[in-house]
Design a protein around this motif. Structure first.
Motif, mmCIF file in Angstrom:
data_model
loop_
_atom_site.group_PDB
_atom_site.id
_atom_site.type_symbol
_atom_site.label_atom_id
_atom_site.label_comp_id
_atom_site.label_asym_id
_atom_site.label_seq_id
_atom_site.Cartn_x
_atom_site.Cartn_y
_atom_site.Cartn_z
ATOM 1 N N VAL A 187 0.895 -1.146 -0.105
ATOM 2 C CA VAL A 187 -0.069 -0.025 0.056
ATOM 3 C C VAL A 187 0.960 1.337 -0.123
ATOM 4 C CG1 VAL A 187 -1.760 1.333 1.232
ATOM 5 C CG2 VAL A 187 -1.893 -1.283 1.230
ATOM 6 N N TRP A 188 0.558 2.163 -0.961
ATOM 7 C CA TRP A 188 1.347 3.507 -0.924
ATOM 8 C C TRP A 188 0.332 4.262 -1.072
ATOM 9 C CZ3 TRP A 188 0.883 6.847 -5.184
ATOM 10 C CH2 TRP A 188 1.508 7.872 -5.143
ATOM 11 N N GLU A 189 0.220 5.380 -0.196
ATOM 12 C CA GLU A 189 -0.675 6.619 0.016
ATOM 13 C C GLU A 189 -2.149 6.270 -0.070
ATOM 14 O OE1 GLU A 189 0.654 10.190 0.489
ATOM 15 O OE2 GLU A 189 1.888 8.724 1.351
ATOM 16 N N GLY A 190 -2.427 5.062 0.384
ATOM 17 C CA GLY A 190 -3.860 4.387 0.638
ATOM 18 C C GLY A 190 -4.080 3.934 -0.899
ATOM 19 N N SER A 244 10.778 -3.863 -4.886
ATOM 20 C CA SER A 244 9.650 -3.669 -4.180
ATOM 21 C C SER A 244 8.833 -2.495 -4.822
ATOM 22 C CB SER A 244 10.335 -3.189 -2.829
ATOM 23 O OG SER A 244 11.005 -1.748 -2.797
ATOM 24 N N LEU A 245 7.599 -2.294 -4.313
ATOM 25 C CA LEU A 245 6.745 -1.056 -4.677
ATOM 26 C C LEU A 245 7.700 0.168 -4.386
ATOM 27 C CD1 LEU A 245 4.331 0.076 -5.812
ATOM 28 C CD2 LEU A 245 3.111 0.036 -3.591
ATOM 29 N N ALA A 246 8.337 0.368 -3.252
ATOM 30 C CA ALA A 246 9.060 1.701 -3.124
ATOM 31 C C ALA A 246 10.074 1.640 -4.247
ATOM 32 C CB ALA A 246 9.666 1.520 -1.931
ATOM 33 N N GLU A 247 10.930 0.845 -4.683
ATOM 34 C CA GLU A 247 11.713 0.945 -5.772
ATOM 35 C C GLU A 247 11.253 1.092 -6.867
ATOM 36 O OE1 GLU A 247 15.311 -2.030 -5.179
ATOM 37 O OE2 GLU A 247 13.509 -3.024 -4.357
ATOM 38 N N PHE A 248 9.913 0.615 -7.343
ATOM 39 C CA PHE A 248 9.230 0.826 -8.638
ATOM 40 C C PHE A 248 8.885 2.204 -8.799
ATOM 41 C CE2 PHE A 248 5.186 0.569 -10.746
ATOM 42 C CZ PHE A 248 5.807 0.062 -12.215
ATOM 43 N N LEU A 249 8.365 2.731 -7.570
ATOM 44 C CA LEU A 249 7.767 4.197 -7.705
ATOM 45 C C LEU A 249 9.050 5.216 -7.476
ATOM 46 C CD1 LEU A 249 4.682 3.924 -5.377
ATOM 47 C CD2 LEU A 249 4.560 4.174 -7.857
ATOM 48 N N GLY A 261 6.942 8.219 -6.041
ATOM 49 C CA GLY A 261 6.646 7.980 -4.732
ATOM 50 C C GLY A 261 6.852 8.706 -3.653
ATOM 51 N N THR A 262 8.186 9.488 -3.624
ATOM 52 C CA THR A 262 8.491 10.393 -2.556
ATOM 53 C C THR A 262 7.928 11.696 -2.795
ATOM 54 O OG1 THR A 262 10.415 9.177 -2.479
ATOM 55 C CG2 THR A 262 10.397 11.542 -1.773
ATOM 56 N N TYR A 263 7.883 12.055 -4.170
ATOM 57 C CA TYR A 263 7.365 13.444 -4.683
ATOM 58 C C TYR A 263 5.946 13.699 -4.395
ATOM 59 C CZ TYR A 263 6.330 17.529 -7.864
ATOM 60 O OH TYR A 263 6.129 18.646 -8.386
ATOM 61 N N PHE A 264 5.138 12.406 -4.438
ATOM 62 C CA PHE A 264 3.744 12.351 -4.188
ATOM 63 C C PHE A 264 3.242 12.116 -2.854
ATOM 64 C CE2 PHE A 264 3.804 12.858 -8.570
ATOM 65 C CZ PHE A 264 2.842 13.660 -9.132
#
Length: 422
Positions: A153-156, A169-174, A178-181
């Motif tokens: 889950v990222w930001e809901g 991972s999802l974090a690596e993929f984004l 992912g950080t910016y948003f």
């Protein structure tokens, strides 16, 4: 990996495209019409990427579940919240004979029952009941639960990855996207208004249609033309563009001097009734004040802004506008058929004035969507005629150019890390 590249409005005489380091040459049409290329997309993109399935508000309580179809991978997916509060994803396939277990789109309960032979699974996927179990041969129920799918889950937003072992991972993929948003306030996320359609076009044709504003003065002349363009910007040139590895974003111009025509009595009444600050918003300025203040929403903070297109590779737009956020997804069914799902999140109106404005906004959204969606089949027919092998893209179609470059890159890459490499 996935580092942000801000392009701005070109700068130093450069176009957006040149500033991004992208090619300015013609773009191939074959990926939009080739069954063989589509088969490679299935394996190299959709079975390796993290795919957005839903928001957590769709499963707020223990026992809640939704079932999502991923036709491009012939998959039916259960997303469920178990009693420990964890969100899990599972293939909707019984371990006995492969039948689909859950037949409805959503529900709530602590168990799933396969109606073929009454095999029973807990909400977290464990196999807990086998009728006439003694007639089986040393069945190991612990290994016969519903097949788990990588889920995060990222930001809901709930994502899955259909690879047995995701490479990243999802974090690596984004990445920087992912950080910016991070920290955007997703207004009214618990109140979606959903539009669905199956369309005769390649999924990229549909995604492209919602990725640029160059078409707006033509196709949307009677609906959005005067809100996304002006005398000073007649062709709706972009305000900004940013690239984040395979992901991307742009900011579209908005005519802050727009006023409804005198003959548009219903629109004038709605605008006068509720100060929204924009013709394509259904909520008050106060409601979206925090949302609009986030650095990733209208990143240039220009008064001449209408919306941002935020494209998460491969098939999702999480767009920002004056009224909050909305989501487009483009799910391939075949190389020339796509399921489009557009979700607009709108607060339930509290009084008659807000109800009027909300209904007006939804009607406007329907009209604009129809203008876009009735055009894509014509585009696909033109592509499949093979009269042309390349499309000629202009600078404000930068997201389309970046998108097809990324699709080709992923299809050719042997690993996900290779696909994500700068």
């Amino acid at each position: 990996m996935n580092e942000q590249v801000r392009i701005g409005a070109g700068g130093r005489g450069q176009t957006l495209t040149e500033a991004a380091g992208l090619s300015t040459g013609p773009v191939p049409m074959e990926p939009y019409r080739s069954p063989e290329f589509f088969q490679r997309e299935q394996e190299r993109i959709f079975r390796r990427s993290w795919l957005l399935m839903c928001r957590v508000e769709e499963i707020p309580n223990a026992g809640d579940y939704v079932v999502k179809q991923v036709e491009v991978c012939n998959a039916s997916i259960i997303i469920a919240r178990s009693k420990d509060g964890e969100v899990r994803a599972m293939h909707n396939v019984c371990s006995h004979r492969g039948n689909q277990v859950v037949l409805d789109e959503k529900g709530s309960g602590n168990r799933f029952l396969c109606r073929y032979h009454n095999w029973t699974y807990a909400n977290d996927g464990r196999l807990i009941g086998v009728p006439d179990e003694q007639a089986f041969f040393d069945i190991d129920k612990k290994s016969c639960g519903l097949t788990r799918i990588a889920c995060d889950v990222w930001e809901g937003f709930v994502f899955i990855n259909l690879a047995p072992q995701p490479e990243v991972s999802l974090a690596e993929f984004l990445g920087d996207f992912g950080t910016y948003f991070k920290g955007v306030e997703y207004i009214a996320a618990e109140h979606p208004v959903v539009f669905r359609a199956v369309l005769d076009c390649n999924w990229k044709v549909l995604s492209d249609a919602f990725s640029e504003s160059y078409h707006i003065p033509a196709i949307h002349k009677q609906t959005l033309g005067d809100t996304f363009a002006s005398r000073a910007n007649p062709f709706a040139h972009l305000l900004d563009a940013r690239l984040f590895g395979p992901h991307r974003a742009n900011s579209m111009f908005g005519n802050d001097q727009y006023q409804p025509q005198e003959s548009s009595l219903v629109e004038k009444l709605g605008q006068d009734a509720l100060a929204t600050g924009n013709a394509i918003s259904a909520v008050s300025m106060e409601t979206v004040e925090k949302f609009l203040a986030h650095p990733a929403v209208n990143p240039t903070k220009s008064p001449s802004w209408s919306m941002d297109v935020n494209h998460i590779f491969p098939n999702t737009h999480i767009d920002s506008g004056q009224g909050g956020f909305f989501v487009h997804q483009y799910w391939p069914i075949d190389y020339h058929r796509t399921r489009h799902e557009a979700v607009f999140y709108i607060h339930p109106p509290k009084n008659a004035v807000e109800r009027f404005r909300t209904e007006q906004y939804i009607a406007r959204v329907c009209e604009v969507l129809l203008e876009d969606l009735t055009n894509v089949a014509r585009t696909q027919r033109g592509l499949e005629s093979r009269a042309k092998d390349f499309m000629q893209l202009q600078d404000n179609e930068i997201l389309i150019r970046h998108g097809i470059e990324q699709v080709i890159k992923w299809v050719e890459a042997e690993t996900v890390r290779e696909a994500l490499a700068n």
